[in-house]
Scaffold this motif. Structure first.
Motif, mmCIF file in Angstrom:
data_model
loop_
_atom_site.group_PDB
_atom_site.id
_atom_site.type_symbol
_atom_site.label_atom_id
_atom_site.label_comp_id
_atom_site.label_asym_id
_atom_site.label_seq_id
_atom_site.Cartn_x
_atom_site.Cartn_y
_atom_site.Cartn_z
ATOM 1 N N TYR A 19 31.101 56.386 106.869
ATOM 2 C CA TYR A 19 32.063 57.430 106.531
ATOM 3 C C TYR A 19 33.188 56.883 105.646
ATOM 4 C CZ TYR A 19 29.744 60.158 110.161
ATOM 5 O OH TYR A 19 28.811 60.830 110.913
ATOM 6 N N ALA A 20 33.606 55.648 105.946
ATOM 7 C CA ALA A 20 34.661 55.032 105.132
ATOM 8 C C ALA A 20 34.196 54.864 103.688
ATOM 9 C CB ALA A 20 35.050 53.669 105.718
ATOM 10 N N ALA A 21 32.928 54.482 103.517
ATOM 11 C CA ALA A 21 32.386 54.302 102.160
ATOM 12 C C ALA A 21 32.381 55.618 101.397
ATOM 13 C CB ALA A 21 30.982 53.723 102.232
ATOM 14 N N ILE A 22 32.014 56.709 102.099
ATOM 15 C CA ILE A 22 32.022 58.026 101.448
ATOM 16 C C ILE A 22 33.434 58.404 101.032
ATOM 17 C CG2 ILE A 22 31.694 60.494 101.870
ATOM 18 C CD1 ILE A 22 29.270 59.740 103.612
ATOM 19 N N ASN A 23 34.392 58.194 101.929
ATOM 20 C CA ASN A 23 35.784 58.522 101.608
ATOM 21 C C ASN A 23 36.309 57.682 100.447
ATOM 22 O OD1 ASN A 23 36.337 60.598 103.438
ATOM 23 N ND2 ASN A 23 36.730 59.162 105.097
ATOM 24 N N VAL A 24 36.041 56.385 100.503
ATOM 25 C CA VAL A 24 36.522 55.484 99.458
ATOM 26 C C VAL A 24 35.886 55.841 98.114
ATOM 27 C CG1 VAL A 24 36.475 53.098 98.622
ATOM 28 C CG2 VAL A 24 37.124 53.581 100.987
ATOM 29 N N SER A 25 34.590 56.141 98.117
ATOM 30 C CA SER A 25 33.895 56.492 96.860
ATOM 31 C C SER A 25 34.503 57.732 96.224
ATOM 32 C CB SER A 25 32.403 56.722 97.135
ATOM 33 O OG SER A 25 31.796 55.569 97.636
ATOM 34 N N GLY A 26 34.675 58.766 97.035
ATOM 35 C CA GLY A 26 35.249 60.006 96.505
ATOM 36 C C GLY A 26 36.658 59.825 95.989
ATOM 37 N N LEU A 27 37.489 59.140 96.792
ATOM 38 C CA LEU A 27 38.876 58.930 96.379
ATOM 39 C C LEU A 27 38.971 58.033 95.154
ATOM 40 C CD1 LEU A 27 40.639 58.489 99.848
ATOM 41 C CD2 LEU A 27 40.985 60.356 98.227
ATOM 42 N N THR A 28 38.144 56.993 95.105
ATOM 43 C CA THR A 28 38.188 56.058 93.970
ATOM 44 C C THR A 28 37.865 56.773 92.669
ATOM 45 O OG1 THR A 28 37.587 54.173 95.348
ATOM 46 C CG2 THR A 28 37.190 53.969 92.992
ATOM 47 N N VAL A 29 36.773 57.514 92.677
ATOM 48 C CA VAL A 29 36.375 58.231 91.463
ATOM 49 C C VAL A 29 37.423 59.275 91.088
ATOM 50 C CG1 VAL A 29 34.652 59.787 90.469
ATOM 51 C CG2 VAL A 29 33.911 57.831 91.816
ATOM 52 N N GLY A 30 37.926 60.008 92.081
ATOM 53 C CA GLY A 30 38.925 61.039 91.816
ATOM 54 C C GLY A 30 40.222 60.475 91.268
ATOM 55 N N ILE A 31 40.727 59.390 91.881
ATOM 56 C CA ILE A 31 41.990 58.802 91.430
ATOM 57 C C ILE A 31 41.825 58.156 90.059
ATOM 58 C CG2 ILE A 31 43.701 57.004 91.931
ATOM 59 C CD1 ILE A 31 43.192 57.592 94.934
ATOM 60 N N ALA A 32 40.687 57.508 89.803
ATOM 61 C CA ALA A 32 40.441 56.904 88.480
ATOM 62 C C ALA A 32 40.433 57.980 87.397
ATOM 63 C CB ALA A 32 39.108 56.144 88.485
ATOM 64 N N ALA A 33 39.777 59.105 87.688
ATOM 65 C CA ALA A 33 39.740 60.206 86.712
ATOM 66 C C ALA A 33 41.133 60.755 86.463
ATOM 67 C CB ALA A 33 38.810 61.311 87.227
ATOM 68 N N CYS A 34 41.905 60.932 87.543
ATOM 69 C CA CYS A 34 43.274 61.440 87.388
ATOM 70 C C CYS A 34 44.146 60.472 86.598
ATOM 71 C CB CYS A 34 43.897 61.674 88.757
ATOM 72 S SG CYS A 34 43.236 63.111 89.602
ATOM 73 N N LEU A 35 43.975 59.177 86.843
ATOM 74 C CA LEU A 35 44.770 58.178 86.132
ATOM 75 C C LEU A 35 44.485 58.228 84.632
ATOM 76 C CD1 LEU A 35 46.705 55.794 86.065
ATOM 77 C CD2 LEU A 35 44.796 54.290 86.698
ATOM 78 N N LEU A 36 43.219 58.350 84.263
ATOM 79 C CA LEU A 36 42.862 58.408 82.843
ATOM 80 C C LEU A 36 43.400 59.685 82.194
ATOM 81 C CD1 LEU A 36 39.211 57.035 83.009
ATOM 82 C CD2 LEU A 36 41.199 55.876 82.057
ATOM 83 N N ILE A 37 43.332 60.792 82.914
ATOM 84 C CA ILE A 37 43.897 62.041 82.387
ATOM 85 C C ILE A 37 45.402 61.891 82.213
ATOM 86 C CG2 ILE A 37 44.429 64.438 82.981
ATOM 87 C CD1 ILE A 37 41.635 64.737 84.049
ATOM 88 N N TYR A 38 46.049 61.268 83.175
ATOM 89 C CA TYR A 38 47.498 61.061 83.064
ATOM 90 C C TYR A 38 47.839 60.240 81.822
ATOM 91 C CZ TYR A 38 52.243 59.505 83.866
ATOM 92 O OH TYR A 38 53.575 59.252 83.705
ATOM 93 N N VAL A 39 47.053 59.198 81.555
ATOM 94 C CA VAL A 39 47.294 58.344 80.381
ATOM 95 C C VAL A 39 47.228 59.178 79.105
ATOM 96 C CG1 VAL A 39 46.310 56.469 78.995
ATOM 97 C CG2 VAL A 39 46.550 56.186 81.456
ATOM 98 N N VAL A 40 46.231 60.072 79.018
ATOM 99 C CA VAL A 40 46.074 60.924 77.836
ATOM 100 C C VAL A 40 47.252 61.889 77.710
ATOM 101 C CG1 VAL A 40 44.667 62.728 76.768
ATOM 102 C CG2 VAL A 40 43.558 60.750 77.818
#
Length: 810
Positions: A19-40
């Motif tokens: 369950y931790a892996a599922i949570n970490v995977s979802g959050l990691t991908v989501g936060i990385a995408a948000c960070l890149l959008i923020y940079v733009v």
């Protein structure tokens, strides 16, 4: 105690690593995408904000009204600059005149005549004639020289990168000679630091303004109140205590006051804040390398919010479901004296560890993805991932995600009654989390379907744009930009004859621009010997007699004009005659047109061509007048066979270089140039694809986690059902039916929302698709199939398990 909380939290995470892996995977991908959008978004919003007087700088622009039509121009009449200084003595005023696609020759031997070793460069941006007063408004760092050099004729200032490109070291540039467009001999009198990437002013080669005045015919210096060119632009800096509204009110009558224009054209000037220059698409991109719209940035930000919300939903769903398995642990802790606040702190500690780990992984993923960011946004390769703003953003998003993801599960766990918990009587139903989880699943799949529908519509629209009938043939047309100096004009016919001897060349035309281009050369005109202006703006294109054959324009009446160096006959499009109320194209043949003022000739209309797309499909077709004018035919268009295309282009380049050795070759294909009209839309379509994929990935992760939990909770039930004769199919249906219903509900919510949002996006195109039912059917089917695949794997595995083993499970 805090250390103990985190130690226990880490043990719980390790114990439930799936369950931790599922949570970490979802959050990691989501936060990385948000960070890149923020940079733009941060980059786009930062344009020119670094200037100390940013809020007091304005662009003086023009609005023109003819009948019911409004048009906007970033330029103002040339005499306006001095008039503005007289009318607004409290303001700083500076003018520039841009020059696109200028050729710069570095005179290696230091003489004006040049030599065989001279290097040639084509500068598409950043070349402009400039008043020295420009640097009273816009700051720059001078490495050598100062603004005073721009008060003298034939002087140039270049930036550090350009100086290094031309001379190897910027320190070698001062005093060297350049030749611009094989017309102007310029002496380098200053070098400035490069403009920042987030500036709409790429100051590469700055030529003294007086040099432009001394070459009016070559560079279009028309000192007339009635002539407005987008190349000539003026900027003002108002004092801090000056009222923007008051100056704008005075500018409404400024043009009429000085020009005395009493025609059917209503022209006013107004101030455009510097902060709007990068975003106001009414005026086009005339100085910098790109524009964007605030609507696009809002869309990107909205997508970022949706993605992080989905990742948090995953966490909430899995944490509340998983909390049932922790009921005995919670009961023991409460019996031993743990308070509710302590239990909340423990759960929040687990959440903090997972979110913090996800943020660190997200930074790594974003760093790896950063070099590819330019594929979805117009950002420089040197853009930084971690800035003060992005670090603060990460801190904020970490806090928000911890609260979103951890607070509700913490409240649920800490609320268990110790007696029920110790007796293992806590179930998913008893904690009241099922309706919430269902609601969150609906929200999650609603967001996924919203992005899927948006992606499908964006792809369909861009396919429509790319495959649309433009009214002319854009394929296999090679455009070679040229020049209109006297030597080049004398070479037109010999070069054309030479090209036509090539068997791979079908047709050749010298013209001002292609049928579809970013050129908007508008003017007034008089029709059929009328002495009154009709109030309609027409747009001009110039080309020789082979213009229509080369581009495949189709005649609906009449024919092309005869061979001529000047306008003696004209061809118009259907929109032109429709604006004049002429319904039959044949009735327009023989009518006369006079472009501009009283000195112009009356030219008969000899042909009417079928409407073609004059600009991008975002804009309506404009009324067009096409005529010959050798002095303005600055490019050659070559229609060629598609066989052996590479060899043919190489041969044409060689022929060009032999005929025009003094110029650099800069050929391009027309269809590739037209594709650049839609660069931002294609980038946005790619963003939809990527983030729809991310949304689906996060949704399926969450669904997989929930199904995994359900399978564990209902292991004995599955065993009993199998003993009683249940089939694998019925057990798979047992696990999947609820999710199918939830997906159906989410679709009913997502459908009207996506229709509303994407209809708004499509409004930016005059020519657009209709949103049909197949878009929604495809979206819901794809969601159902993905859900079936995700649920089916665990469901089938549970259905195939040995019922004896399943019935022994507690």
């Amino acid at each position: 105690m805090l250390k103990n909380y985190f130690k226990i939290a880490w043990r719980n995470i390790v114990h439930h690593k799936g369950y931790a892996a599922i949570n970490v995977s979802g959050l990691t991908v989501g936060i990385a995408a948000c960070l890149l959008i923020y940079v733009v978004v941060e980059y786009e919003l930062s344009f020119d904000t670094f200037r100390p007087n940013f809020k007091n700088i304005y662009h003086v622009v023009t609005q023109e009204k003819r009948e019911a039509d409004f048009s906007y121009n970033p330029g103002i009449p040339i005499p306006s600059t001095d008039a503005l200084r007289l009318d607004f003595p409290q303001a700083k005023v500076a003018a520039i005149n841009t020059s696109y696609g200028s050729q710069i020759t570095v005179l290696e031997n230091g003489t004006a005549n040049g030599g065989a070793g001279d290097k040639k460069f084509t500068e598409n941006l950043g070349v402009m004639f400039m008043e020295p007063q420009f640097f009273d408004i816009f700051n720059a760092t001078w490495l050598t020289g100062d603004k005073k050099v721009l008060a003298e004729p034939n002087m140039a200032v270049i930036d550090k990168s350009t100086a290094t490109k031309y001379f190897g070291d910027w320190k070698n540039a001062a005093g060297k000679l350049l030749k611009m467009d094989n017309l102007l001999n310029l002496k380098i009198a200053g070098v400035i630091e490069d403009a920042q990437p987030n500036s709409d002013f790429p100051l590469k080669i700055l030529v003294s303004f007086i040099t432009w005045k001394q070459h009016p015919n070559e560079y279009g210096y028309i000192n007339d109140w009635h002539a407005v060119s987008s190349n000539h632009q003026v900027f003002m800096e108002l004092p801090a205590n000056e009222s923007f509204a008051r100056v704008n009110e005075q500018l409404k009558t400024f043009n009429h006051k000085h020009s005395g224009d009493k025609g059917r054209t209503s022209r006013i000037n107004f101030l455009q804040p510097l902060g709007d220059l990068h975003f106001d698409t009414r005026f086009g991109n005339t100085i910098g390398d790109h524009m964007t719209t605030k609507a696009t940035l809002r869309t990107l930000s909205f997508i970022a919010v949706l993605i992080i919300l989905m990742a948090s939903i995953n966490f909430i769903n899995l944490s509340t479901a998983q909390s049932v398995g922790r009921s005995k642990e919670v009961g023991i802790r409460k019996v031993l004296g743990s308070s509710r606040a302590q239990l909340i702190s423990q759960v929040m500690g687990e959440t903090t560890i997972i979110v913090a780990g996800s943020v660190l992984l997200a930074i790594v993923i974003a760093k790896l993805a950063l070099p590819y960011l330019s594929n979805i946004a117009s950002v420089p390769d040197s853009i930084s991932l971690l800035t003060t703003g992005s670090v603060l953003f990460l801190f904020l998003i970490t806090c928000v995600v911890i609260l979103l993801s951890g607070l509700y599960p913490a409240m649920v766990v800490s609320g268990f009654k110790p007696v029920l918990a110790l007796k293992n009587k806590i179930t998913a139903a008893s904690i009241g989390g099922i309706p919430l989880r269902r609601g969150l699943v609906i929200m999650q799949f609603g967001i996924s379907q919203l992005l899927i529908i948006g992606t499908i519509i964006a792809i369909k629209q861009m396919n429509f744009v790319n495959e649309a009938d433009l009214g002319f043939n854009k394929s296999a047309v090679l455009i070679i930009p040229g020049y209109t100096d006297s030597i080049s004009l004398h070479k037109i016919e010999p070069f054309k004859q030479q090209l036509m001897q090539n068997a791979a060349v079908k047709s050749v035309s010298f013209d001002s621009d292609a049928p579809s281009s970013e050129n908007n050369w508008g003017t007034n005109f008089y029709f059929d010997h009328s002495t009154k202006e009709n109030g309609i703006t027409t747009f001009l294109k110039y080309g020789d007699a082979d213009y229509f054959k080369t581009y495949g324009l189709r005649f609906v009446a009449g024919k092309g004009y005869d061979v001529s160096d000047t306008a003696r006959q004209v061809v118009v499009n259907e929109t032109f005659i429709n604006k004049l109320g002429i319904r039959r194209a044949e009735d327009a043949i023989g009518k006369t047109v006079r472009i501009g003022g009283n000195k112009a000739f009356w030219c008969p209309i000899v042909g009417v061509v079928k409407d073609f797309k004059t600009n991008s499909l975002r804009e309506a077709v404009k009324p067009i007048v096409i005529s010959p004018n050798k002095k303005l035919e600055s490019q050659v268009a070559i229609k060629i066979e598609t066989k052996n295309l590479t060899a043919t282009v190489a041969l044409l380049q060689k022929q060009w270089e032999n005929m025009y050795p003094e110029y650099a070759y800069n050929g391009f294909f027309l269809d590739e140039n037209i594709a650049q009209f839609y660069k931002q839309e294609n980038q946005l379509a790619l963003v939809y694809k990527i983030f729809a994929g991310i949304a689906v990935f996060i949704s399926c992760l969450g669904l997989y986690g929930l199904v995994s939990f359900m399978v564990v909770q209902r292991t004995k039930e599955v065993g009993v059902r199998k003993v009683l004769g249940a089939s694998v199919k019925s057990i798979v249906f047992l696990f999947s039916k609820e999710f199918m219903i939830l997906i159906g509900i989410s679709f009913l919510i997502a459908m009207p929302v996506s229709w509303y949002l994407m209809s708004g996006w499509l409004q930016s195109f005059v020519y657009r698709i209709n949103i049909s039912a197949d878009v929604f059917v495809l979206a819901v089917l794809s969601s159902i199939i993905l859900a079936w695949i995700t649920v089916g794997y665990k469901a089938v595995k549970a259905a195939l398990a040995n019922p004896v083993t399943s019935m022994r499970s507690e």
